[in-house]
Design an enzyme around this catalytic site. Structure first.
Site, PDB file in Angstrom:
ATOM      1  N   THR A  89       0.797  -1.226   0.000  1.00  0.00           N
ATOM      2  CA  THR A  89       0.000   0.000   0.000  1.00  0.00           C
ATOM      3  C   THR A  89       0.830   1.277   0.000  1.00  0.00           C
ATOM      4  O   THR A  89       0.315   2.345  -0.312  1.00  0.00           O
ATOM      5  CB  THR A  89      -0.924   0.039   1.224  1.00  0.00           C
ATOM      6  OG1 THR A  89      -0.140  -0.111   2.421  1.00  0.00           O
ATOM      7  CG2 THR A  89      -1.965  -1.082   1.144  1.00  0.00           C
ATOM      8  N   LEU A  97       7.039   0.289   2.400  1.00  0.00           N
ATOM      9  CA  LEU A  97       6.952   0.950   3.690  1.00  0.00           C
ATOM     10  C   LEU A  97       5.765   0.465   4.505  1.00  0.00           C
ATOM     11  O   LEU A  97       5.804   0.467   5.730  1.00  0.00           O
ATOM     12  CB  LEU A  97       6.841   2.467   3.501  1.00  0.00           C
ATOM     13  CG  LEU A  97       8.020   3.177   2.842  1.00  0.00           C
ATOM     14  CD1 LEU A  97       7.759   4.671   2.792  1.00  0.00           C
ATOM     15  CD2 LEU A  97       9.320   2.886   3.561  1.00  0.00           C
ATOM     16  N   SER A  98       4.684   0.081   3.829  1.00  0.00           N
ATOM     17  CA  SER A  98       3.493  -0.329   4.553  1.00  0.00           C
ATOM     18  C   SER A  98       2.672  -1.250   3.678  1.00  0.00           C
ATOM     19  O   SER A  98       2.713  -1.162   2.449  1.00  0.00           O
ATOM     20  CB  SER A  98       2.667   0.904   4.945  1.00  0.00           C
ATOM     21  OG  SER A  98       1.585   0.545   5.783  1.00  0.00           O
ATOM     22  N   SER A  99       1.934  -2.146   4.322  1.00  0.00           N
ATOM     23  CA  SER A  99       1.120  -3.094   3.571  1.00  0.00           C
ATOM     24  C   SER A  99      -0.091  -3.488   4.393  1.00  0.00           C
ATOM     25  O   SER A  99      -0.138  -3.277   5.605  1.00  0.00           O
ATOM     26  CB  SER A  99       1.931  -4.348   3.208  1.00  0.00           C
ATOM     27  OG  SER A  99       2.323  -5.047   4.377  1.00  0.00           O
TER      28      SER A  99
END
Length: 329
Positions: A89, A97-99
């Protein structure tokens, strides 16, 4: 076709895809430990937490988003949002960095958290806000706090939660320090991996409480003792999470495996042992232990945090196989 009609059709597709996801999670057995989580996954709309995401392809990452002008592309986005897979994401310079984690893994971790009505939960790693929404659905907004270091992540998580009708506490800060102003907690769950168990978490978790966190390439469930120490074993499942970002937590290069037998190099369980003992055993020593002990599964390993020290162990926290972990803050 009018915008309202198109929107209703997309919501119908989302409802159908969400029901299919719930069936897939149930078939995986992830709800078995706590079937009450089924209602949460059936009610919380994951697509509202991933307004866009990235799918790896032969030509790099494809961006899917809900505002795409092509109706077919919007349908791919909403159906993909309910695949039982992790979704990338947030990317920066090719780094993830983010999921949003794989839903069946989330369900299994939430079931192992063993929550009860009235419990207060701290989540380390806000991500998209989806996991916090599931917790808030089950326990109520006032009982859930989620924290992340990146203000962009916490702001988008807050927006997603608002859109879905949930309002837990969303805090911007270093997850390794917990959120002392909302402590104590009955449960702490992390959705990122880290090299040691932060001592702050122990100070913010009630005696008898649980700390569930990714560690190495697994998930460990620690139980808090009355003396402020914690101990527990790993779950059977493998787990790969984005590392916790913050001061003093650099990534480490994988060890050199040349010369080891192919079955060890390609074994997920051997790589787990390598990750757990990095800094204590070199690959040859780890391989000798792995063979001698019959290629042990994750459930045979555990962690202990006691008297200012942390160590991993095989079978017994008293040894003979114990490995010190890096000191945490």
């Amino acid at each position: 076709m009018g915008t309202d009609t198109a929107g209703r059709e997309l919501e119908d597709i989302a409802d159908e895809a969400r029901a299919e996801l719930v069936r897939a999670i149930e078939a995986s057995g992830a709800f078995a430990g706590d079937p009450a989580w089924k209602a949460a996954f059936a009610a919380v709309p994951r697509h509202l937490f991933v307004p866009y995401y990235y799918v790896a392809g032969t030509a790099g990452y494809e961006r899917r988003w809900g505002e795409h002008p092509d109706p077919a592309a919007r349908e791919r986005w909403v159906r993909g949002a309910y695949d039982d897979t992790p979704l990338a994401t947030r990317m920066r310079d090719g780094e993830l960095l983010s999921s949003s984690s794989q839903p069946s893994l989330m369900a299994m971790m939430l079931a192992e958290l063993d929550v009860e009505e009235g419990h207060r939960v701290l989540e380390i790693g806000a991500g998209t806000g989806y996991n916090a929404a599931l917790l808030a659905y089950r326990l109520g907004d006032a009982h859930v706090t989620t924290v992340d270091l990146d203000p962009e992540i916490t702001e988008s998580a807050r927006q997603h939660l608002d859109a879905a009708g949930f309002h837990p506490a969303v805090v911007t800060g270093d997850g390794a320090r917990g959120v002392p102003e909302h402590a104590p907690y009955d449960r702490i769950i992390a959705t990122c991996t880290l090299p040691s168990i932060p001592h702050a978490w122990l100070g913010q978790c009630r005696p008898g409480g649980r700390i569930l966190t990714p560690f190495a390439t697994g998930v460990v469930v620690l139980t808090m003792r009355d003396d402020g120490q914690a101990e527990g074993r790993f779950l059977a499942t493998p787990a790969y999470f984005v590392p916790l970002r913050g001061e003093g937590r650099p990534g480490r290069e994988p060890p050199h495996l040349a010369g080891l037998p192919r079955r060890a190099r390609e074994s997920d369980l051997f790589r787990f042992l390598l990750a757990l003992t990095r800094g204590s055993l070199d690959p040859e020593e780890a391989h000798a232990l792995w063979e001698r002990e019959g290629m042990p599964s994750r459930e045979r390993y555990g962690l202990t945090v006691a008297d200012g020290r942390e160590w991993a162990w095989l079978d017994d926290p008293e040894g003979p196989y114990v490995w010190p972990l890096p000191e945490s803050g």
